[in-house]
Scaffold this motif. Structure first.
Motif, PDB file in Angstrom:
ATOM      1  N   LYS A  11      61.176  11.988  76.873  1.00  0.00           N
ATOM      2  CA  LYS A  11      62.259  12.028  78.144  1.00  0.00           C
ATOM      3  C   LYS A  11      62.032  13.611  79.250  1.00  0.00           C
ATOM      4  O   LYS A  11      61.749  13.862  80.254  1.00  0.00           O
ATOM      5  CB  LYS A  11      63.466  12.481  78.025  1.00  0.00           C
ATOM      6  N   ASN A  12      61.229  15.177  78.847  1.00  0.00           N
ATOM      7  CA  ASN A  12      61.709  15.674  79.886  1.00  0.00           C
ATOM      8  C   ASN A  12      59.854  16.060  79.958  1.00  0.00           C
ATOM      9  O   ASN A  12      60.310  16.054  81.705  1.00  0.00           O
ATOM     10  CB  ASN A  12      61.372  17.089  78.490  1.00  0.00           C
ATOM     11  N   LEU A  13      59.006  15.102  79.425  1.00  0.00           N
ATOM     12  CA  LEU A  13      57.709  15.162  80.299  1.00  0.00           C
ATOM     13  C   LEU A  13      57.804  13.973  81.278  1.00  0.00           C
ATOM     14  O   LEU A  13      57.661  13.820  82.782  1.00  0.00           O
ATOM     15  CB  LEU A  13      56.616  14.973  79.099  1.00  0.00           C
ATOM     16  N   ILE A  62      61.195  20.791  69.095  1.00  0.00           N
ATOM     17  CA  ILE A  62      61.732  22.857  69.390  1.00  0.00           C
ATOM     18  C   ILE A  62      61.018  22.890  71.281  1.00  0.00           C
ATOM     19  O   ILE A  62      62.024  24.267  71.109  1.00  0.00           O
ATOM     20  CB  ILE A  62      60.170  23.256  68.478  1.00  0.00           C
ATOM     21  N   HIS A  63      60.618  22.678  71.744  1.00  0.00           N
ATOM     22  CA  HIS A  63      60.650  22.798  73.254  1.00  0.00           C
ATOM     23  C   HIS A  63      62.095  22.102  73.606  1.00  0.00           C
ATOM     24  O   HIS A  63      62.633  23.260  74.411  1.00  0.00           O
ATOM     25  CB  HIS A  63      59.360  21.717  73.769  1.00  0.00           C
ATOM     26  N   ASP A  64      62.292  21.776  73.599  1.00  0.00           N
ATOM     27  CA  ASP A  64      63.782  20.764  73.960  1.00  0.00           C
ATOM     28  C   ASP A  64      65.097  21.510  73.617  1.00  0.00           C
ATOM     29  O   ASP A  64      66.059  22.127  74.149  1.00  0.00           O
ATOM     30  CB  ASP A  64      63.908  19.275  73.261  1.00  0.00           C
ATOM     31  N   ASP A  65      64.983  22.725  72.406  1.00  0.00           N
ATOM     32  CA  ASP A  65      66.111  23.370  72.409  1.00  0.00           C
ATOM     33  C   ASP A  65      65.813  24.450  72.780  1.00  0.00           C
ATOM     34  O   ASP A  65      66.776  25.967  73.345  1.00  0.00           O
ATOM     35  CB  ASP A  65      65.339  24.229  70.513  1.00  0.00           C
ATOM     36  N   LEU A  66      64.584  25.270  73.600  1.00  0.00           N
ATOM     37  CA  LEU A  66      64.473  26.163  74.989  1.00  0.00           C
ATOM     38  C   LEU A  66      65.952  26.041  75.902  1.00  0.00           C
ATOM     39  O   LEU A  66      65.479  25.308  76.096  1.00  0.00           O
ATOM     40  CB  LEU A  66      63.382  26.179  75.558  1.00  0.00           C
ATOM     41  N   CYS A  95      60.062  21.403  77.878  1.00  0.00           N
ATOM     42  CA  CYS A  95      60.850  22.118  77.774  1.00  0.00           C
ATOM     43  C   CYS A  95      62.043  21.246  78.696  1.00  0.00           C
ATOM     44  O   CYS A  95      61.293  20.436  79.308  1.00  0.00           O
ATOM     45  CB  CYS A  95      60.538  23.260  78.386  1.00  0.00           C
ATOM     46  N   PRO A  96      62.465  21.284  78.859  1.00  0.00           N
ATOM     47  CA  PRO A  96      63.970  20.897  79.183  1.00  0.00           C
ATOM     48  C   PRO A  96      64.226  21.298  80.970  1.00  0.00           C
ATOM     49  O   PRO A  96      63.751  22.288  81.340  1.00  0.00           O
ATOM     50  CB  PRO A  96      65.579  21.536  79.228  1.00  0.00           C
TER      51      PRO A  96
END
Ligand code: 13P
Ligand code: SF4
Length: 305
Positions: A150-152, A173-177, A200-201
């Motif tokens: 979803k973020n991409l 890992i990235h979505d948690d930032l 990342c979000p």
């Protein structure tokens, strides 16, 4: 056995067996150091498709080795640790994608390479973080369906007028930032530029000076006049960033950005993979042929990030 002796044995055996060792930018330093090539998902897929080696040792996670097996049916593709998976790729299966496609008749499916071979087989074209915008624009359709990240997808939406529908997958890992974590890093290093991966979000990407694939970050850092960088991606990339830019400083956006699956492969596992010539990654031929169309279509599109 020391890392030095293991590395020596690996290099000698790779030469004897005409094997090429590919390593993703997130691999542990000692594995990156013995690789013939390190890179992002796109660079490694291209390298796999062009190699004249008989054996490909893929130091990364399963979807990367599967992509190599899809483009190189005549080669032995080995993933040293067969349990090295990807949390994002596991968030969508072929049945779910078929059901999702039914909601959008005639809309092409763009699938991030961080996906299973079965999901690629159900897709029209693949993309990586390095070429996603270009891939979507190349379709010239008013709508596309992007999977599984979803973020991409939301990042691509910022760069095109095409309507992007998307699956609700993400990288754990990235979505948690969080914005709060990035604010702490920025406060500690006020002069540093923020480089972020498109996994990342969106609220983190809003704070970034550059949104890039892992190799895109290596290029950005090398070309930038800035001397300090906060890096919002898996911490394995810091090793190469520091090695390639001795005069610059790099800081993790959060020390928690560790992909356990990327850390499963060490020198012992690489040596064992060469000695036993396994575990071999095999994609069933009907799936491979369907997935190959989507991967080859992607490879014909130039990278842009
Ligand atoms: P890159 O293609 O940018 O190297 O990213 C792969 C990946 O798994 C990011 O989490
Ligand atoms: Fe998958 Fe995220 Fe690990 Fe990349 S960092 S391999 S997307 S789980």
């Amino acid at each position: 056995m020391s890392n030095e002796s293991l590395a020596g044995e690996i290099r000698a055996l790779a030469q004897e067996k005409n094997a090429i060792i590919l390593a993703h930018n997130y691999q542990v330093p000692e594995v990156q150091d013995i690789a013939d090539l390190t890179g992002d998902s796109l660079a490694l897929s291209i390298q796999a498709s062009e190699t004249e080696a008989d054996i490909i040792i893929f130091c990364g996670v399963r979807f990367m080795a599967e992509t190599a097996a899809i483009v190189c049916p005549d080669k032995k593709v080995i993933l040293p640790v067969k349990e090295a998976g990807c949390g994002m790729a596991d968030m969508l299966n072929a049945a779910e994608l078929k059901a999702e496609k039914a909601k959008y008749p005639g809309v092409p499916v763009v699938t991030y390479v961080n996906s299973t071979a079965e999901v690629k087989a159900e897709s029209d074209i693949c993309c990586t973080s390095a070429n996603a915008v270009q891939v979507v624009k190349s379709l010239k359709t008013p709508e596309v369906l992007m999977t599984p990240d979803k973020n991409l997808a939301m990042w691509v939406q910022r760069h095109t007028d095409q309507k992007i529908h998307y699956w609700l997958g993400y990288c754990p890992i990235h979505d948690d930032l969080t914005v709060a974590q990035v604010k702490v890093a920025k406060a500690a290093h006020p002069e540093a530029l923020l480089m972020a991966h498109p996994e990342c979000p969106p609220e983190v990407l809003d704070m970034a000076d550059a949104v890039r694939s892992t190799s895109g970050m290596l290029t950005f850092a090398a070309e930038s006049k800035a001397k300090e960088f906060i890096v919002a991606t898996e911490i394995g990339l810091l090793y190469t960033l520091k090695k390639q830019n001795p005069g610059k400083r790099f800081y993790a956006a959060s020390p928690e950005m560790v992909c356990i699956d990327m850390k499963k492969t060490g020198l012992k596992e690489v040596l064992q993979a060469l000695q036993t010539e396994g575990p071999v990654i095999v994609v069933p031929e009907p799936i491979r042929l369907m997935a190959l169309k989507a991967v080859e279509r992607m490879m014909a599109v130039p990278r842009d990030l």
